[in-house]
Every structure is written in C-alpha cells, then in structure tokens.
Design a protein around this motif. Structure first.
Motif, PDB file in Angstrom:
ATOM      1  N   LEU A 170       0.959  -1.386  -0.426  1.00  0.00           N
ATOM      2  CA  LEU A 170       0.215   0.267   0.015  1.00  0.00           C
ATOM      3  C   LEU A 170       1.334   1.271   0.165  1.00  0.00           C
ATOM      4  O   LEU A 170       1.737   0.863   0.901  1.00  0.00           O
ATOM      5  CB  LEU A 170      -1.517  -0.046   1.552  1.00  0.00           C
ATOM      6  CG  LEU A 170      -1.413  -1.448   1.383  1.00  0.00           C
ATOM      7  CD1 LEU A 170      -2.338  -1.314   2.527  1.00  0.00           C
ATOM      8  CD2 LEU A 170      -2.583  -1.193   0.070  1.00  0.00           C
ATOM      9  N   LYS A 171       0.338   2.462  -0.676  1.00  0.00           N
ATOM     10  CA  LYS A 171       1.317   3.673  -0.721  1.00  0.00           C
ATOM     11  C   LYS A 171       0.484   4.474  -0.885  1.00  0.00           C
ATOM     12  O   LYS A 171       1.264   5.779   0.190  1.00  0.00           O
ATOM     13  CB  LYS A 171       2.174   3.435  -2.461  1.00  0.00           C
ATOM     14  CG  LYS A 171       3.175   1.920  -2.834  1.00  0.00           C
ATOM     15  CD  LYS A 171       3.161   2.082  -4.234  1.00  0.00           C
ATOM     16  CE  LYS A 171       4.322   1.402  -4.091  1.00  0.00           C
ATOM     17  NZ  LYS A 171       4.930   2.118  -6.108  1.00  0.00           N
ATOM     18  N   ARG A 172      -0.944   4.279  -0.325  1.00  0.00           N
ATOM     19  CA  ARG A 172      -1.421   5.714  -0.378  1.00  0.00           C
ATOM     20  C   ARG A 172      -3.098   5.206   0.038  1.00  0.00           C
ATOM     21  O   ARG A 172      -3.194   4.174  -0.337  1.00  0.00           O
ATOM     22  CB  ARG A 172      -1.883   6.779  -1.849  1.00  0.00           C
ATOM     23  CG  ARG A 172      -2.122   5.939  -2.966  1.00  0.00           C
ATOM     24  CD  ARG A 172      -2.416   7.078  -4.569  1.00  0.00           C
ATOM     25  NE  ARG A 172      -1.053   6.618  -4.638  1.00  0.00           N
ATOM     26  CZ  ARG A 172      -0.009   6.059  -5.645  1.00  0.00           C
ATOM     27  NH1 ARG A 172      -1.495   5.140  -5.468  1.00  0.00           N
ATOM     28  NH2 ARG A 172       0.825   5.892  -5.953  1.00  0.00           N
ATOM     29  N   VAL A 173      -3.740   6.594   0.405  1.00  0.00           N
ATOM     30  CA  VAL A 173      -5.053   6.342   0.931  1.00  0.00           C
ATOM     31  C   VAL A 173      -5.616   7.307   0.186  1.00  0.00           C
ATOM     32  O   VAL A 173      -5.042   9.055  -0.439  1.00  0.00           O
ATOM     33  CB  VAL A 173      -5.541   6.673   2.054  1.00  0.00           C
ATOM     34  CG1 VAL A 173      -5.048   7.221   2.701  1.00  0.00           C
ATOM     35  CG2 VAL A 173      -6.494   6.832   2.730  1.00  0.00           C
ATOM     36  N   VAL A 174      -6.659   7.370  -0.981  1.00  0.00           N
ATOM     37  CA  VAL A 174      -7.315   7.952  -1.498  1.00  0.00           C
ATOM     38  C   VAL A 174      -8.184   8.636  -0.631  1.00  0.00           C
ATOM     39  O   VAL A 174      -9.743   7.777  -0.488  1.00  0.00           O
ATOM     40  CB  VAL A 174      -7.599   7.580  -3.330  1.00  0.00           C
ATOM     41  CG1 VAL A 174      -8.557   8.021  -3.949  1.00  0.00           C
ATOM     42  CG2 VAL A 174      -6.322   7.407  -3.508  1.00  0.00           C
ATOM     43  N   VAL A 175      -9.288  10.022  -0.757  1.00  0.00           N
ATOM     44  CA  VAL A 175     -10.431   9.654   0.436  1.00  0.00           C
ATOM     45  C   VAL A 175     -11.275  10.842  -0.877  1.00  0.00           C
ATOM     46  O   VAL A 175     -10.834  12.031  -1.217  1.00  0.00           O
ATOM     47  CB  VAL A 175      -9.892  10.710   1.482  1.00  0.00           C
ATOM     48  CG1 VAL A 175     -11.168  11.167   2.239  1.00  0.00           C
ATOM     49  CG2 VAL A 175      -9.544   9.747   1.890  1.00  0.00           C
ATOM     50  N   THR A 176     -12.220  10.151  -1.371  1.00  0.00           N
ATOM     51  CA  THR A 176     -13.301  11.224  -2.050  1.00  0.00           C
ATOM     52  C   THR A 176     -13.798  12.085  -0.512  1.00  0.00           C
ATOM     53  O   THR A 176     -14.852  11.854  -0.435  1.00  0.00           O
ATOM     54  CB  THR A 176     -14.374  10.560  -2.547  1.00  0.00           C
ATOM     55  OG1 THR A 176     -13.750   9.790  -3.556  1.00  0.00           O
ATOM     56  CG2 THR A 176     -15.288  11.310  -3.946  1.00  0.00           C
ATOM     57  N   LEU A 177     -13.974  13.445  -0.907  1.00  0.00           N
ATOM     58  CA  LEU A 177     -14.753  14.787  -1.007  1.00  0.00           C
ATOM     59  C   LEU A 177     -14.879  16.279  -0.678  1.00  0.00           C
ATOM     60  O   LEU A 177     -13.967  15.791  -2.359  1.00  0.00           O
ATOM     61  CB  LEU A 177     -13.911  14.995   0.576  1.00  0.00           C
ATOM     62  CG  LEU A 177     -12.209  15.035   0.969  1.00  0.00           C
ATOM     63  CD1 LEU A 177     -12.427  16.457   0.885  1.00  0.00           C
ATOM     64  CD2 LEU A 177     -11.485  14.980   2.329  1.00  0.00           C
ATOM     65  N   GLN A 178     -15.613  17.027  -0.031  1.00  0.00           N
ATOM     66  CA  GLN A 178     -15.900  18.122  -0.845  1.00  0.00           C
ATOM     67  C   GLN A 178     -14.995  18.999   0.447  1.00  0.00           C
ATOM     68  O   GLN A 178     -16.131  19.091   1.667  1.00  0.00           O
ATOM     69  CB  GLN A 178     -17.411  18.162  -1.357  1.00  0.00           C
ATOM     70  CG  GLN A 178     -17.501  19.481  -1.744  1.00  0.00           C
ATOM     71  CD  GLN A 178     -18.869  20.166  -2.212  1.00  0.00           C
ATOM     72  OE1 GLN A 178     -19.915  19.273  -1.911  1.00  0.00           O
ATOM     73  NE2 GLN A 178     -19.393  21.709  -1.940  1.00  0.00           N
TER      74      GLN A 178
END
Length: 439
Positions: free
Chosen positions: A365-373
């Motif tokens: 694992l290299k990153r975390v992607v968070v979908t937000l406004q």
C-alpha cells in the motif's frame, strides 16, 4: 451541492428509494432507507427482519412498515416496502390511524402473523395476516388486553404463542386460540423491571437449549437505552437474572437515543441485530448486524459495533462508503440528501469517524484516496489501528474530489481499524466525505 440538513430531512418522508437491495456491510438497509427495531426470523432458508420505518425528523416511526429479507449468508438484503399500513393507501388496520411502532412475526396455522403496535393505548397491539413472510399483511385487528408497545412472540413447548410486551416493567401472557386477545389467567407482570434488569422497552424472547433469553433495550449506561442487554431463566415466565450487555450503539450519532433489536441463530452461527441513528437525530435509524458467541455457561460477551458486520474483514483496497462509519466523535454524522445519498457531513474541528475492521496486507500500500468536498481549509489525518499513516492539508473545492494522500509509514498488518480525523476552523463545516480506499 448537498442540501442543508434541515432541508434534507423534510424531504425524506416522500423520497423514492431508487434501490431496494443492500449488501452485508453495516448498515444492511439500502442507502436512503431507514429500518429500525429489527426482530429477526429464519424461515425456509431465508432471514426476515420485522421492524419500523422512520420518515420524519422528530417523529418515531411512520404509518408504514417494511420487511428486510436476506439469505442465510447475510450477504445481500432486499427491502420489501409497504407490507402494512395504518393510514392512506393500503390501510389494513381497522380502529386506529396511529403510527406503527416495532413489530414481530410468527407462523400460526400455515399463515404469517405480523404483530404490530401503536402509541394509541386503545389499540396498543394488533395482528395482521399474510400468506408470505414478506406480506402483504391484511385484516389488522386489535389484541384485547395489552395497553403498551413493543411485542415479541415465542412459541413454547405447548405449541401456543406467548406474547411479551411493555416498557419499564415487562408483561407476558398466552394468546387466545383465535389470536384476538391475551388469556388474562396467564398474565404475568414485572418479569423484567427497570430497577433489577435496567429494562427500558423493546423485548425479544427466544430459547437456546433449555435456557430462555430476553434481549431488550437496556439503560444501564448513562440512563439512556443505547444498549441491548439480556437476562436468562430456566422458565419462560422467570424469574430472570440480568446478565449484561450484548452491544452498545452509543457514538453512532450525536443525538442517538435508543437501541432495539434481537438475537437469532442463522445456520451454525448466532447474530445480534440492532440499529443506529443518523442525520443528527434520535430517529432515521438503520439496521446493523454483528456476530456473537455464547460461552460454555450460556453467556454472551459484549461485541463492538463494526463496519464489516456479518461480512468478512474488509479489503482496505476496496472503496469504503463513508456512511458505513461505526463510531462518530464530535459533531459529524451520517447525513442524507434529497436524492437519498448518504455521506459524512456537518464535520467540525476535532471530529473523527471510525471504521472497523480491515485485513491490512504486509506490504504494497502506498497511498489512501479520500473522496470529499472541502468547504473550508482542513487538515485530514488517516490512522490505521490508532497509528497515523497519512496527513494532508486540503483546500476548498466546488464539488467532490478524490484527494490522494501518500502514506508516511507502513500500516500495521492484519485486523485493524481506520480513523479519519478532521482539524480546521472552529465552528465551521469543514467537509462532506463520500468514500475512501487504500492503494
């Protein structure tokens, strides 16, 4: 842009649910729908949940009831809408137009009998009949005798249904052969009490081996019925011994008030069914499931609310919907917009959202992607197993954005929780979060 919370809530009662299915992760009712007080039954290789439906802020339940149906793997759920109504189209209850509170169902003479309750003391409990466990249920009529809510039915060795009901002091009686009334000669009061058993309401009666169990809303923590507690006896009518708490939903919403649910065996495993509040209210509740175990002496160790629920440990590389947070800290809550989409909203400085449990790999694992406004500048920190693994300052955006956050250290492997922590301007709404995943 997501509508403000009060605007969303006034629309939920008339909202059309686009999907009627949901998967095993908590909560198990479809996005945009609200199913609470789950009483579980297993028939013909299927699981059926009977309960109540929330539609409006500031109002318990509604004039309509649904049934949640699932397979015995608890992997997929279908919501059957409007199986019973007390007002308007499909009204099948004579004698009252009151709201429909919690319900239960049992089989009798090859038919399915939905036992409902209302806040109308003149028609507190009743029975409607269906040829299928998913209804529709017809010919609702009053059960003479009870004047309080929250029914549960158990068929004992005599083959006759016994009705349990009540608040603060639990009552029970055998139903008459025609199911029109309770047999007053069998009435027993004070089976559970507030003083001895922390009994609030919402009982479920079931049997395991030679032991009878009563599962109910327990107010032993903070004088609020956020827990499901239980008591046991070798006799149906007691005396019952208080045994403790099965699950506590405290922390599911800033304004959460109650819990109500049931315990049932599905295949070789046992589960507790319960609900969580949403939308910054004590209502808009959603059904959840957790596996439980019994010790050798028949006790049930307390379990945690989780995100994975009856499903296996989650893959952190798969997207997790933010609405599946199992514990919220601060002002943040699951919020529903006018289209039925559920997100984490009303996020303020110092808020946090917890998700559990995941199976983290040893490496890769290299990153975390968070979908937000983002509505205001904020610092978002992601922790795994309580250890911060990524942090980033995020600027406001006009719409939902996938924000990539490089991992600053390797997440601990194996069974772990994930926490999203938010820091920003005090008393400002910082962001709306839709989902996250690790890559």
């Amino acid at each position: 842009m997501t509508p403000s919370l009060p605007h969303c809530l006034c629309l939920l009662g008339c909202m059309i649910i686009a999907s009627s299915t949901a998967l095993a992760q908590n909560p198990v009712c479809p996005e945009g729908s609200f199913f609470s007080d789950p009483q579980a039954r297993v028939w013909n290789g299927r699981v059926y949940l009977y309960g109540s439906r929330d539609e409006r802020a500031g109002q318990w339940c509604s004039h309509h009831q649904d049934v949640l149906e699932g397979d015995t793997l608890l992997s997929q759920w279908t919501l059957h809408r409007d199986v019973l109504a007390s007002r308007g189209p499909g009204d099948e209850i004579a004698g009252t137009d009151a709201l429909l509170f919690a319900s239960d169902c049992f089989r009798h003479d090859s038919l399915y009998r939905l036992v409902y309750c209302t806040p109308d003391g003149r028609h507190a409990e009743g029975i409607a009949t269906g040829t299928s466990p998913t209804g529709p249920f017809r010919d609702g009529h009053k059960i003479e005798g009870p004047t309080e809510i929250d029914p549960s039915v158990i068929i004992d060795d005599d083959g006759r249904p016994w009705l349990f009901w009540g608040q603060y002091s639990l009552k029970a009686a055998r139903l008459t052969p025609d199911l029109s009334a309770i047999d007053s000669t069998t009435l027993r009061e004070g089976i559970l009490t507030r003083e001895q058993h922390f009994f609030h309401e919402g009982v479920q009666a079931f049997r395991r081996g030679d032991t009878y169990y009563l599962c109910y809303a327990d107010e032993s923590r903070g004088r609020r019925p956020t827990c499901l507690g239980y008591a046991t006896s070798k006799h149906l009518l007691g005396p019952y011994t208080y045994r403790g708490i099965i699950i506590d939903n405290d922390g599911c919403d800033p304004d959460n008030w109650n819990n109500h649910g049931s315990v049932v065996q599905v295949g070789s495993r046992w589960y507790v069914f319960y609900h969580r509040a949403t939308n910054g209210t004590s209502v808009f509740r959603k059904t959840c499931i957790e596996p439980i175990v019994f010790t050798s002496d028949g006790l049930i160790p307390e379990v945690e609310p989780t995100t994975n629920g009856a499903a296996p440990l989650l893959d952190p590389r798969s997207s997790t919907e933010a609405r599946r947070a199992c514990r919220l800290s601060g002002h943040v809550r699951v919020s529903t917009d006018s289209g039925g989409q559920e997100t984490l909203a009303e996020i303020r400085d110092g808020d946090a959202a917890l998700f559990r449990y995941y199976d983290f790999p040893r490496r890769g694992l290299k990153r975390v992607v968070v979908t937000l406004q983002a509505r205001e500048p904020l610092l978002l920190t992601v922790s795994v197993g309580g250890r911060p693994v990524a942090s980033r300052l995020i600027q406001p955006s006009p719409g939902p954005t996938a924000v990539s956050m490089p991992l600053t250290c390797r997440p601990p492997r194996g069974r772990q929780s994930v926490t999203l922590c938010f820091t920003g301007s005090r008393d400002r709404q910082l962001a709306i979060v839709s989902a996250f995943r690790f890559e």
